[in-house]
Design a protein around this motif. Structure first.
Motif, PDB file in Angstrom:
ATOM      1  N   UNK A   1       0.362  -1.749   7.247  1.00 55.88           N
ATOM      2  CA  UNK A   1      -0.610  -2.018   8.304  1.00 55.88           C
ATOM      3  C   UNK A   1      -1.660  -0.917   8.378  1.00 55.88           C
ATOM      4  N   UNK A   2      -1.287   0.306   7.965  1.00 56.75           N
ATOM      5  CA  UNK A   2      -2.257   1.402   7.920  1.00 56.75           C
ATOM      6  C   UNK A   2      -3.310   1.120   6.847  1.00 56.75           C
ATOM      7  N   UNK A   3      -2.877   0.610   5.696  1.00 57.88           N
ATOM      8  CA  UNK A   3      -3.827   0.281   4.624  1.00 57.88           C
ATOM      9  C   UNK A   3      -4.799  -0.802   5.075  1.00 57.88           C
ATOM     10  N   UNK A   4      -4.321  -1.743   5.881  1.00 60.62           N
ATOM     11  CA  UNK A   4      -5.204  -2.795   6.393  1.00 60.62           C
ATOM     12  C   UNK A   4      -6.192  -2.233   7.403  1.00 60.62           C
ATOM     13  N   UNK A   5      -5.713  -1.366   8.305  1.00 56.58           N
ATOM     14  CA  UNK A   5      -6.565  -0.795   9.344  1.00 56.58           C
ATOM     15  C   UNK A   5      -7.677   0.047   8.760  1.00 56.58           C
ATOM     16  N   UNK A   6      -7.359   0.817   7.731  1.00 56.83           N
ATOM     17  CA  UNK A   6      -8.345   1.728   7.158  1.00 56.83           C
ATOM     18  C   UNK A   6      -8.950   1.194   5.860  1.00 56.83           C
ATOM     19  N   UNK A   7      -8.686  -0.072   5.553  1.00 63.27           N
ATOM     20  CA  UNK A   7      -9.317  -0.776   4.432  1.00 63.27           C
ATOM     21  C   UNK A   7      -9.094  -0.055   3.103  1.00 63.27           C
ATOM     22  N   UNK A   8      -7.817   0.247   2.835  1.00 60.54           N
ATOM     23  CA  UNK A   8      -7.421   0.861   1.565  1.00 60.54           C
ATOM     24  C   UNK A   8      -6.534  -0.139   0.838  1.00 60.54           C
ATOM     25  N   UNK A   9      -6.997  -0.640  -0.293  1.00 59.73           N
ATOM     26  CA  UNK A   9      -6.246  -1.643  -1.041  1.00 59.73           C
ATOM     27  C   UNK A   9      -5.019  -1.011  -1.700  1.00 59.73           C
ATOM     28  N   UNK A  10      -3.892  -1.740  -1.661  1.00 56.51           N
ATOM     29  CA  UNK A  10      -2.656  -1.284  -2.302  1.00 56.51           C
ATOM     30  C   UNK A  10      -2.264  -2.201  -3.455  1.00 56.51           C
ATOM     31  N   UNK A  11      -3.210  -2.940  -3.978  1.00 59.41           N
ATOM     32  CA  UNK A  11      -2.938  -3.809  -5.117  1.00 59.41           C
ATOM     33  C   UNK A  11      -2.564  -2.972  -6.341  1.00 59.41           C
ATOM     34  N   UNK A  12      -1.672  -3.469  -7.200  1.00 60.82           N
ATOM     35  CA  UNK A  12      -1.312  -2.720  -8.407  1.00 60.82           C
ATOM     36  C   UNK A  12      -2.502  -2.396  -9.304  1.00 60.82           C
ATOM     37  N   UNK A  13      -3.573  -3.172  -9.207  1.00 58.88           N
ATOM     38  CA  UNK A  13      -4.763  -2.951 -10.033  1.00 58.88           C
ATOM     39  C   UNK A  13      -5.875  -2.235  -9.273  1.00 58.88           C
ATOM     40  N   UNK A  14      -5.587  -1.763  -8.072  1.00 59.38           N
ATOM     41  CA  UNK A  14      -6.626  -1.145  -7.263  1.00 59.38           C
ATOM     42  C   UNK A  14      -7.071   0.200  -7.822  1.00 59.38           C
ATOM     43  N   UNK A  15      -8.331   0.544  -7.534  1.00 63.68           N
ATOM     44  CA  UNK A  15      -8.865   1.856  -7.867  1.00 63.68           C
ATOM     45  C   UNK A  15      -9.083   2.696  -6.614  1.00 63.68           C
ATOM     46  N   UNK A  16      -8.457   2.263  -5.494  1.00 65.82           N
ATOM     47  CA  UNK A  16      -8.605   2.968  -4.226  1.00 65.82           C
ATOM     48  C   UNK A  16      -7.446   3.915  -3.930  1.00 65.82           C
ATOM     49  N   UNK A  17      -6.561   4.100  -4.883  1.00 71.30           N
ATOM     50  CA  UNK A  17      -5.454   5.024  -4.682  1.00 71.30           C
ATOM     51  C   UNK A  17      -5.565   6.172  -5.677  1.00 71.30           C
ATOM     52  N   UNK A  18      -5.581   7.405  -5.195  1.00 70.59           N
ATOM     53  CA  UNK A  18      -5.589   7.767  -3.779  1.00 70.59           C
ATOM     54  C   UNK A  18      -6.968   7.570  -3.156  1.00 70.59           C
ATOM     55  N   UNK A  19      -7.020   7.579  -1.822  1.00 73.13           N
ATOM     56  CA  UNK A  19      -8.276   7.576  -1.067  1.00 73.13           C
ATOM     57  C   UNK A  19      -8.280   8.765  -0.123  1.00 73.13           C
ATOM     58  N   UNK A  20      -9.369   9.536  -0.143  1.00 75.53           N
ATOM     59  CA  UNK A  20      -9.535  10.656   0.782  1.00 75.53           C
ATOM     60  C   UNK A  20     -10.559  10.267   1.844  1.00 75.53           C
ATOM     61  N   UNK A  21     -10.191  10.442   3.114  1.00 73.11           N
ATOM     62  CA  UNK A  21     -11.107  10.127   4.216  1.00 73.11           C
ATOM     63  C   UNK A  21     -11.260  11.366   5.090  1.00 73.11           C
ATOM     64  N   UNK A  22     -12.517  11.690   5.405  1.00 74.19           N
ATOM     65  CA  UNK A  22     -12.829  12.809   6.295  1.00 74.19           C
ATOM     66  C   UNK A  22     -13.034  12.268   7.701  1.00 74.19           C
ATOM     67  N   UNK A  23     -12.260  12.793   8.643  1.00 76.13           N
ATOM     68  CA  UNK A  23     -12.367  12.397  10.048  1.00 76.13           C
ATOM     69  C   UNK A  23     -12.922  13.564  10.864  1.00 76.13           C
ATOM     70  N   UNK A  24     -14.020  13.310  11.551  1.00 78.64           N
ATOM     71  CA  UNK A  24     -14.622  14.300  12.449  1.00 78.64           C
ATOM     72  C   UNK A  24     -14.842  13.646  13.809  1.00 78.64           C
ATOM     73  N   UNK A  25     -14.359  14.318  14.858  1.00 78.58           N
ATOM     74  CA  UNK A  25     -14.431  13.726  16.181  1.00 78.58           C
ATOM     75  C   UNK A  25     -13.583  12.483  16.312  1.00 78.58           C
ATOM     76  N   UNK A  26     -12.535  12.376  15.501  1.00 75.18           N
ATOM     77  CA  UNK A  26     -11.651  11.215  15.537  1.00 75.18           C
ATOM     78  C   UNK A  26     -12.160  10.004  14.800  1.00 75.18           C
ATOM     79  N   UNK A  27     -13.341  10.092  14.183  1.00 81.13           N
ATOM     80  CA  UNK A  27     -13.930   8.942  13.484  1.00 81.13           C
ATOM     81  C   UNK A  27     -14.167   9.269  12.013  1.00 81.13           C
ATOM     82  N   UNK A  28     -14.104   8.258  11.167  1.00 80.60           N
ATOM     83  CA  UNK A  28     -14.356   8.443   9.736  1.00 80.60           C
ATOM     84  C   UNK A  28     -15.830   8.746   9.497  1.00 80.60           C
TER      85      UNK A  28
END
Length: 233
Positions: free
Chosen positions: A138-165
């Motif tokens: 559900x975290x991957x869905x909320x932050x739009x990070x694909x977990x497909x075996x063929x995905x190129x989004x793993x790993x994903x680094x996100x910078x949060x400032x003020x609680x927002x991406x």
């Protein structure tokens, strides 16, 4: 035909290794595609030998767990319930969060690099975190990070400032595809302006502390999946 198969797989290995950042990742790619070449050649020789070899490879893959980084780091591990709470707790704190999956070879290769960055740049105003999106889907869905075996989004680094991406790597284009990006230490420092973030975080933390904060030294401990940092001062 056997020579053509080997040449084709060699070209794939060379293309795959262009994104590799460690020697272990280079060697892993070579072994993985060598198994593919062996399976094809065994099937061409004898279907029974091909099935036997393929069965052995599957058994090996299922019984041998992928290596996990267990070295020193200063990283807080989030669950699906703690990540949002922590990001909202103190909006003066800047977070760099890695979204990873244990089965991803790219995530395994990046783990020691991210750990080293946490030891160098962690301070009271700049924190590092990780969340296993392979475990918390559900975290991957909320932050739009694909977990497909063929995905190129793993790993994903996100910078949060003020609680927002405020930024992420790899970026996502208009078609929803991940833009190729190399997860090296130099690229992370440059793209996320870690030196500047660290200096700003230290200045912001001074009014709340008795004195200036020094960069953390090497620390080590075991990971805690429910949100506790790994540290040993």
């Amino acid at each position: 035909r056997e020579v053509e198969i080997l040449m084709f797989l060699s070209a794939i290995v060379m293309m795959k290794n262009r994104r590799s950042i460690t020697v272990e990742q280079h060697i892993g790619n070579i072994f993985m595609f060598s198994k593919v070449a062996n399976a094809i050649l065994f099937f061409r020789l004898d279907v029974r030998m091909g099935l036997l070899y393929l069965t052995l490879c599957i058994v090996f893959l299922m019984t041998c767990k992928p290596p996990l980084y267990m070295g020193p780091e200063y990283i807080k591990y989030f669950s699906d319930k703690t990540i949002d709470e922590e990001l909202e707790r103190d909006k003066r704190v800047t977070w760099i969060v890695e979204f990873f999956a244990n089965w991803s070879s790219e995530c395994q290769s990046f783990a020691p690099i991210f750990a080293d960055l946490s030891l160098k740049y962690n301070c009271s105003g700049l924190h590092f975190g990780k969340v296993d999106v392979g475990r918390y889907t559900d975290v991957s869905t909320r932050y739009k990070v694909s977990t497909s075996p063929l995905t190129k989004q793993l790993p994903t680094l996100i910078l949060f400032q003020g609680g927002a991406e405020t930024m992420r790597r790899p970026q996502i284009d208009k078609k929803g595809r991940a833009v190729s990006w190399t997860f090296s230490e130099e690229n992370v420092i440059r793209e996320f302006n870690l030196n500047e973030l660290y200096q700003k975080a230290k200045k912001q933390s001074k009014p709340r502390e008795e004195g200036p904060e020094e960069p953390p030294g090497p620390q080590a401990a075991a990971p805690h999946p429910d949100g506790e940092p790994k540290k040993d001062k």
